[in-house]
Design a protein around this motif. Sequence first.
Motif, PDB file in Angstrom:
ATOM      1  N   SER A   7       2.575   1.466  -3.659  1.00 65.12           N
ATOM      2  CA  SER A   7       1.140   2.269  -3.850  1.00 65.12           C
ATOM      3  C   SER A   7       1.299   3.772  -4.459  1.00 65.12           C
ATOM      4  O   SER A   7       1.382   4.188  -5.119  1.00 65.12           O
ATOM      5  CB  SER A   7       0.479   1.560  -4.727  1.00 65.12           C
ATOM      6  OG  SER A   7      -0.427   1.871  -5.180  1.00 65.12           O
ATOM      7  N   GLN A   8       1.301   4.383  -2.778  1.00 64.86           N
ATOM      8  CA  GLN A   8       1.384   5.934  -2.278  1.00 64.86           C
ATOM      9  C   GLN A   8       2.017   6.288  -2.723  1.00 64.86           C
ATOM     10  O   GLN A   8       2.000   7.663  -3.749  1.00 64.86           O
ATOM     11  CB  GLN A   8       0.672   6.164  -1.308  1.00 64.86           C
ATOM     12  CG  GLN A   8      -0.128   7.148  -1.077  1.00 64.86           C
ATOM     13  CD  GLN A   8      -1.368   7.559  -1.559  1.00 64.86           C
ATOM     14  OE1 GLN A   8      -2.068   7.257  -1.240  1.00 64.86           O
ATOM     15  NE2 GLN A   8      -0.541   8.727  -2.630  1.00 64.86           N
ATOM     16  N   LYS A  36      -7.858   1.825  -4.674  1.00 61.49           N
ATOM     17  CA  LYS A  36      -6.833   2.321  -4.853  1.00 61.49           C
ATOM     18  C   LYS A  36      -7.222   2.255  -6.673  1.00 61.49           C
ATOM     19  O   LYS A  36      -6.159   2.680  -7.373  1.00 61.49           O
ATOM     20  CB  LYS A  36      -5.191   1.700  -4.589  1.00 61.49           C
ATOM     21  CG  LYS A  36      -5.439   2.214  -3.048  1.00 61.49           C
ATOM     22  CD  LYS A  36      -4.421   1.480  -2.837  1.00 61.49           C
ATOM     23  CE  LYS A  36      -4.245   2.244  -0.732  1.00 61.49           C
ATOM     24  NZ  LYS A  36      -3.544   3.987  -1.255  1.00 61.49           N
ATOM     25  N   ALA A  63      -1.885  -2.150  -6.709  1.00 60.28           N
ATOM     26  CA  ALA A  63      -3.339  -2.523  -6.136  1.00 60.28           C
ATOM     27  C   ALA A  63      -4.490  -3.397  -6.959  1.00 60.28           C
ATOM     28  O   ALA A  63      -5.213  -3.648  -5.772  1.00 60.28           O
ATOM     29  CB  ALA A  63      -4.354  -0.786  -7.506  1.00 60.28           C
ATOM     30  N   ASN A  75      -7.617  -4.269  -3.892  1.00 59.34           N
ATOM     31  CA  ASN A  75      -8.135  -2.879  -3.155  1.00 59.34           C
ATOM     32  C   ASN A  75      -8.909  -2.163  -4.822  1.00 59.34           C
ATOM     33  O   ASN A  75      -8.293  -1.564  -5.792  1.00 59.34           O
ATOM     34  CB  ASN A  75      -6.565  -2.416  -2.526  1.00 59.34           C
ATOM     35  CG  ASN A  75      -7.245  -1.050  -2.429  1.00 59.34           C
ATOM     36  OD1 ASN A  75      -7.711  -0.667  -2.762  1.00 59.34           O
ATOM     37  ND2 ASN A  75      -6.281  -0.990  -0.745  1.00 59.34           N
ATOM     38  N   SER A 116       2.108   1.874 -10.233  1.00 56.04           N
ATOM     39  CA  SER A 116       0.994   1.437  -8.994  1.00 56.04           C
ATOM     40  C   SER A 116      -0.274   0.888  -9.115  1.00 56.04           C
ATOM     41  O   SER A 116      -0.475   0.266  -8.510  1.00 56.04           O
ATOM     42  CB  SER A 116       0.664   3.132  -8.498  1.00 56.04           C
ATOM     43  OG  SER A 116      -0.492   2.912  -7.597  1.00 56.04           O
ATOM     44  N   ALA A 146       0.981  -1.257  -0.338  1.00 56.45           N
ATOM     45  CA  ALA A 146       0.408  -0.199   0.163  1.00 56.45           C
ATOM     46  C   ALA A 146       1.073   0.795  -0.069  1.00 56.45           C
ATOM     47  O   ALA A 146       0.610   2.259  -1.114  1.00 56.45           O
ATOM     48  CB  ALA A 146      -1.086   0.049   1.213  1.00 56.45           C
TER      49      ALA A 146
END
Length: 621
Positions: A166-167, A204, A196, A201, A192, A163
């Motif tokens: 990815s951010q 995302k 996700a 997710n 990214s 996570a």
Amino acid sequence: MQAKYVTIKLILFVMLFSSLCYSQEKVNNPLLITWENTKITDAIRANAYKEYIIENYFESKTDSAYAMALQLLDFTKERQLKKEKADALVLLGNIEQIFGNISNASKNYGLSLNLYEELRDKRGQANANSGIGVSYKKVFNLDEAKKHFEIALELSKSVKDTALISQSLVNIGNIYAWRYKSDKAISYYKESLSLARAIKNKQKEALGLINISNSHIQKKDYPKSKTYIDRAIKIGDSIGNYNILAHAYSVLSQNYYKQNRYDDLIIAANHTLEYAEKISNKEMIDAAYFYLFEAYKGKRDFDLTIKYQDLRKDIRSTLEEINSIRILEKIKIDNRRTKDSLVNINKTLKLGMTHQKEKTNLFLAWGGSLSALSILTFIVFRNSKRKQLKAKQERQKQIDEKEKILNDLEFSIVDAMIEGQEKERQRIAADLHDSVGATLAAAKLQFDYLVKRQDSSEPSDVLIQKTRVLLDDAYNEIRSMAHLKNAGVMAKNGLLPAVEKIVENASGIDGLLFEVQSFGLEQRLDNTLEISIFRIIQELVTNVIKHAKATHAIIHLTNYDNNLNIMVEDNGIGFDPKQQPRTTKGMGINSIDKRVEHLEGQFTIESEIGKGTTIIIDMPL
């Protein structure tokens, strides 16, 4: 004025209603139950309260979130919970960013980073560096922002936190997107997006699709942009996420707006408005009104144009009122903490007193504290009552200061204008000598040769044609120079029309295609500033024509949050900036750098031999 007070009362009513609902929420929310359970460990309680604040208050009730985050911070200090204290500081930093207090946010992130480094908590360090990066981005220090985002990415990879990775990729992609490096931004967004999908997710994944779609709009690849945004809308519908749908339809609206597809724009903007109202996102509502205003203006439906213009004014007024209330609530919270601190001090003193003299001192200290608090409360009350008068006085003060500055700089401006005119004359003379002079010299030689051969029997048609071509070339060169050098008078109509005109005139010279991409320049800037900016762009355009040997060049102009970003990129021969000092006279880089510095801006050159050149200028407005 009456409508304004009704709006404020409505906002206060909503806040009061929310507080009345607290007791019912307290019974049902498991995170809050965990927080109040004194039989479990303090660390578990602190983490539960942090998650409770984020889930229920962070975005919708920021002032309440601020008070609760301060309470959490005090709790972690009392219990000596170093890791949880660092988490609370990150939360406070995020809240301060919403309030617009970037310096306070950076301070909290810095304190949290120190604690995480003591604990050797790489995941926490990644979060803190991301927060610091966002703070730098908000003040347009993109190089520092990118540096901290890259540190966060490396730390996230070291702990294999998908996570966070990815951010971090999205954050770096946003830097490239802001600099119109669309392909580079898309590469980070796609990486990214893959993560996700790997962790399944959907939220995302949808946000990744929205980012990619937005970058394709920058590239003017509107069909591909719509492909990605349709997939994001489909995900938003499947999980019933109004926030995703509002953002997706907003990007779709931008897609149609760029293409002047007004009927489609109205449909997309109405969807944006629908979902933005469901999540009470006033900024997104304002964006929907803007697109509807532009759509009906394009369709020449003036009644609806005026309607949405008025609605934009109303929503912006509401946003200002909400922000003012948030700030006032924050002041009240800070004052309450000061009062509580005084009470605690007096309680401590009281417990240690046994003699009458000490009790008397306690009474005096208590009275002094209450007096100080009363004075502070009176000052806050008086300041809020005199807010309008103070704002008016500040506006007048600003006007007086500007007039004083203008008077002080009058003579220096005249000198600068004379110096600029002299430099312009020298530049024109050099161009006439180097370009037109050479062409006319060749034409003269051809003409002299023709005169000498006029009595001979040799055919003269070829010589006449060559002379005609040279004269045509000289005429076109003079005409191009006139367009480029005299385009400053176009600035009277605004910066954007002037830039578009000079680009129109420059296109076609030596096979060069110029284009302009703009955002946020619907309103005029200060006339003096517009002329200064125009002269900078004019110099950059001239550089591309004379030195780049390019076939394609783009000028990006972006006005965002009282900052202007100018980026001129070409696909020419490029150069090595390290081997090409800014004092080089031929390219006028030193002149541009000084002009940007005078406007308190930042000037960046990105170039590589054989790969073109990008000039980036960021300046406050």
